[in-house]
Motif scaffolding. Sequence first.
Motif, PDB file in Angstrom:
ATOM      1  N   GLY A 189      -1.646   8.809  -5.888  1.00  0.00           N
ATOM      2  CA  GLY A 189      -0.610   9.672  -6.723  1.00  0.00           C
ATOM      3  C   GLY A 189       0.631   9.604  -6.110  1.00  0.00           C
ATOM      4  O   GLY A 189       0.951   9.110  -4.876  1.00  0.00           O
ATOM      5  N   VAL A 190       1.488   9.866  -7.008  1.00  0.00           N
ATOM      6  CA  VAL A 190       2.926   9.969  -6.717  1.00  0.00           C
ATOM      7  C   VAL A 190       3.191  10.886  -5.569  1.00  0.00           C
ATOM      8  O   VAL A 190       3.932  10.486  -4.498  1.00  0.00           O
ATOM      9  CB  VAL A 190       3.785  10.218  -7.722  1.00  0.00           C
ATOM     10  CG1 VAL A 190       5.359  10.048  -7.300  1.00  0.00           C
ATOM     11  CG2 VAL A 190       3.509   9.394  -9.033  1.00  0.00           C
ATOM     12  N   VAL A 246       0.645   6.820  -2.869  1.00  0.00           N
ATOM     13  CA  VAL A 246       1.136   5.811  -3.173  1.00  0.00           C
ATOM     14  C   VAL A 246       1.675   4.679  -1.827  1.00  0.00           C
ATOM     15  O   VAL A 246       1.466   3.555  -2.027  1.00  0.00           O
ATOM     16  CB  VAL A 246       1.966   5.575  -4.546  1.00  0.00           C
ATOM     17  CG1 VAL A 246       3.455   6.180  -3.892  1.00  0.00           C
ATOM     18  CG2 VAL A 246       2.261   4.036  -5.042  1.00  0.00           C
ATOM     19  N   GLY A 247       2.220   5.471  -1.105  1.00  0.00           N
ATOM     20  CA  GLY A 247       2.827   4.922   0.151  1.00  0.00           C
ATOM     21  C   GLY A 247       1.676   4.109   0.832  1.00  0.00           C
ATOM     22  O   GLY A 247       1.997   3.064   1.549  1.00  0.00           O
ATOM     23  N   ALA A 250       1.828   0.481  -0.795  1.00  0.00           N
ATOM     24  CA  ALA A 250       2.975  -0.257  -0.795  1.00  0.00           C
ATOM     25  C   ALA A 250       2.971  -1.557  -0.245  1.00  0.00           C
ATOM     26  O   ALA A 250       3.672  -2.443  -0.684  1.00  0.00           O
ATOM     27  CB  ALA A 250       4.142   0.677  -0.355  1.00  0.00           C
ATOM     28  N   HIS A 251       2.153  -2.022   0.634  1.00  0.00           N
ATOM     29  CA  HIS A 251       2.331  -3.094   1.599  1.00  0.00           C
ATOM     30  C   HIS A 251       1.472  -4.431   0.661  1.00  0.00           C
ATOM     31  O   HIS A 251       1.548  -5.443   1.035  1.00  0.00           O
ATOM     32  CB  HIS A 251       1.541  -3.027   2.781  1.00  0.00           C
ATOM     33  CG  HIS A 251       0.323  -2.396   2.971  1.00  0.00           C
ATOM     34  ND1 HIS A 251      -0.256  -1.157   2.789  1.00  0.00           N
ATOM     35  CD2 HIS A 251      -0.778  -3.242   3.253  1.00  0.00           C
ATOM     36  CE1 HIS A 251      -1.456  -1.116   2.625  1.00  0.00           C
ATOM     37  NE2 HIS A 251      -1.980  -2.486   2.948  1.00  0.00           N
ATOM     38  N   ARG A 252       0.595  -3.820  -0.064  1.00  0.00           N
ATOM     39  CA  ARG A 252      -0.331  -4.909  -0.871  1.00  0.00           C
ATOM     40  C   ARG A 252       0.396  -5.459  -2.143  1.00  0.00           C
ATOM     41  O   ARG A 252       1.173  -4.808  -2.793  1.00  0.00           O
ATOM     42  CB  ARG A 252      -1.485  -4.248  -1.203  1.00  0.00           C
ATOM     43  CG  ARG A 252      -2.449  -3.924  -0.125  1.00  0.00           C
ATOM     44  CD  ARG A 252      -3.703  -3.235  -0.468  1.00  0.00           C
ATOM     45  NE  ARG A 252      -4.556  -4.178  -1.430  1.00  0.00           N
ATOM     46  CZ  ARG A 252      -5.599  -3.968  -1.810  1.00  0.00           C
ATOM     47  NH1 ARG A 252      -5.968  -2.565  -1.968  1.00  0.00           N
ATOM     48  NH2 ARG A 252      -6.183  -4.741  -2.838  1.00  0.00           N
ATOM     49  N   SER A 253      -0.147  -6.672  -2.582  1.00  0.00           N
ATOM     50  CA  SER A 253       0.210  -7.148  -3.901  1.00  0.00           C
ATOM     51  C   SER A 253      -0.816  -6.731  -4.793  1.00  0.00           C
ATOM     52  O   SER A 253      -2.230  -6.700  -4.796  1.00  0.00           O
ATOM     53  CB  SER A 253       0.556  -8.677  -3.744  1.00  0.00           C
ATOM     54  OG  SER A 253      -0.467  -9.255  -3.610  1.00  0.00           O
ATOM     55  N   PHE A 266      11.371   3.573  -8.632  1.00  0.00           N
ATOM     56  CA  PHE A 266      11.773   4.089  -7.297  1.00  0.00           C
ATOM     57  C   PHE A 266      10.900   3.299  -6.253  1.00  0.00           C
ATOM     58  O   PHE A 266      11.472   3.410  -5.171  1.00  0.00           O
ATOM     59  CB  PHE A 266      12.028   5.459  -7.136  1.00  0.00           C
ATOM     60  CG  PHE A 266      12.910   6.160  -8.074  1.00  0.00           C
ATOM     61  CD1 PHE A 266      14.427   5.615  -8.136  1.00  0.00           C
ATOM     62  CD2 PHE A 266      12.556   6.780  -9.315  1.00  0.00           C
ATOM     63  CE1 PHE A 266      15.330   6.603  -9.089  1.00  0.00           C
ATOM     64  CE2 PHE A 266      13.425   7.370 -10.094  1.00  0.00           C
ATOM     65  CZ  PHE A 266      14.714   7.113 -10.102  1.00  0.00           C
ATOM     66  N   LEU A 267       9.873   2.649  -6.469  1.00  0.00           N
ATOM     67  CA  LEU A 267       8.751   2.503  -5.625  1.00  0.00           C
ATOM     68  C   LEU A 267       8.985   0.967  -5.445  1.00  0.00           C
ATOM     69  O   LEU A 267       9.247   0.226  -6.359  1.00  0.00           O
ATOM     70  CB  LEU A 267       7.273   2.735  -6.131  1.00  0.00           C
ATOM     71  CG  LEU A 267       7.110   4.206  -5.959  1.00  0.00           C
ATOM     72  CD1 LEU A 267       5.725   4.352  -6.826  1.00  0.00           C
ATOM     73  CD2 LEU A 267       7.297   4.764  -5.007  1.00  0.00           C
ATOM     74  N   THR A 268       8.734   0.525  -4.373  1.00  0.00           N
ATOM     75  CA  THR A 268       8.638  -0.969  -3.852  1.00  0.00           C
ATOM     76  C   THR A 268       7.184  -1.385  -3.849  1.00  0.00           C
ATOM     77  O   THR A 268       6.472  -1.461  -2.941  1.00  0.00           O
ATOM     78  CB  THR A 268       9.277  -1.396  -2.654  1.00  0.00           C
ATOM     79  OG1 THR A 268      10.563  -0.771  -2.673  1.00  0.00           O
ATOM     80  CG2 THR A 268       9.245  -2.803  -2.514  1.00  0.00           C
ATOM     81  N   LEU A 269       6.486  -1.963  -5.232  1.00  0.00           N
ATOM     82  CA  LEU A 269       5.254  -2.425  -5.202  1.00  0.00           C
ATOM     83  C   LEU A 269       5.366  -3.815  -5.874  1.00  0.00           C
ATOM     84  O   LEU A 269       6.082  -3.954  -6.911  1.00  0.00           O
ATOM     85  CB  LEU A 269       4.527  -1.545  -6.029  1.00  0.00           C
ATOM     86  CG  LEU A 269       4.163  -0.015  -5.718  1.00  0.00           C
ATOM     87  CD1 LEU A 269       3.338   0.728  -6.789  1.00  0.00           C
ATOM     88  CD2 LEU A 269       3.349  -0.190  -4.527  1.00  0.00           C
ATOM     89  N   ASN A 270       4.522  -4.683  -5.055  1.00  0.00           N
ATOM     90  CA  ASN A 270       4.476  -5.992  -5.368  1.00  0.00           C
ATOM     91  C   ASN A 270       3.328  -5.995  -6.553  1.00  0.00           C
ATOM     92  O   ASN A 270       2.119  -6.136  -6.158  1.00  0.00           O
ATOM     93  CB  ASN A 270       4.103  -6.739  -4.290  1.00  0.00           C
ATOM     94  CG  ASN A 270       4.108  -8.306  -4.448  1.00  0.00           C
ATOM     95  OD1 ASN A 270       4.522  -8.706  -5.854  1.00  0.00           O
ATOM     96  ND2 ASN A 270       3.866  -9.259  -3.653  1.00  0.00           N
TER      97      ASN A 270
END
Length: 157
Positions: A34-35, A64-65, A68-71, A88-92
């Motif tokens: 969830g956001v 969601v944090g 965030a480290h996964r692709s 606004f999120l850094t998701l690969n």
Amino acid sequence: MDILLLSNEDTCRSRIAQELLHTFGRGMNISTAGVMEGNCVPDVVCNVMEQNGYGISRKKPSGVGAYAHRSWDYVVTLCKEAEEELSFLTLNAKRQAHFNFEDPFKNRFQSEGEQEQQIATLYETMYRQLYEFYRDELSEQLLPRCTCGANTYCRCE
């Protein structure tokens, strides 16, 4: 194939979507987030899914944090708010897909019967749209491939 399902609180829409996608096909590792991290999966959501033959996960909702480290092969947003937050999120993510499923809990003053009916309607809508997504986007990518590049119907061997 790694898929992240993203909704507001990871308590309803993401859990329904996860169960539906698991039944459509194999080869998908599906995580939900969830956001904003919700408190728990409401009993009414579990009841509707059990009535439709699913055992829904009651694991604590995730933010969601935590992912965030996964692709990801796909990040799928399930509501407008999650889609807006995704920028606004850094998701690969190799690919993204966006849906706008209504929040069945937006009217907090409903009776339990009315909430159950809204979730049942949401389930039916999600089933149709997610099946089309699976059929059109995911199923071809999940088919086993021969070394020549063809799918399961290859006759080169």
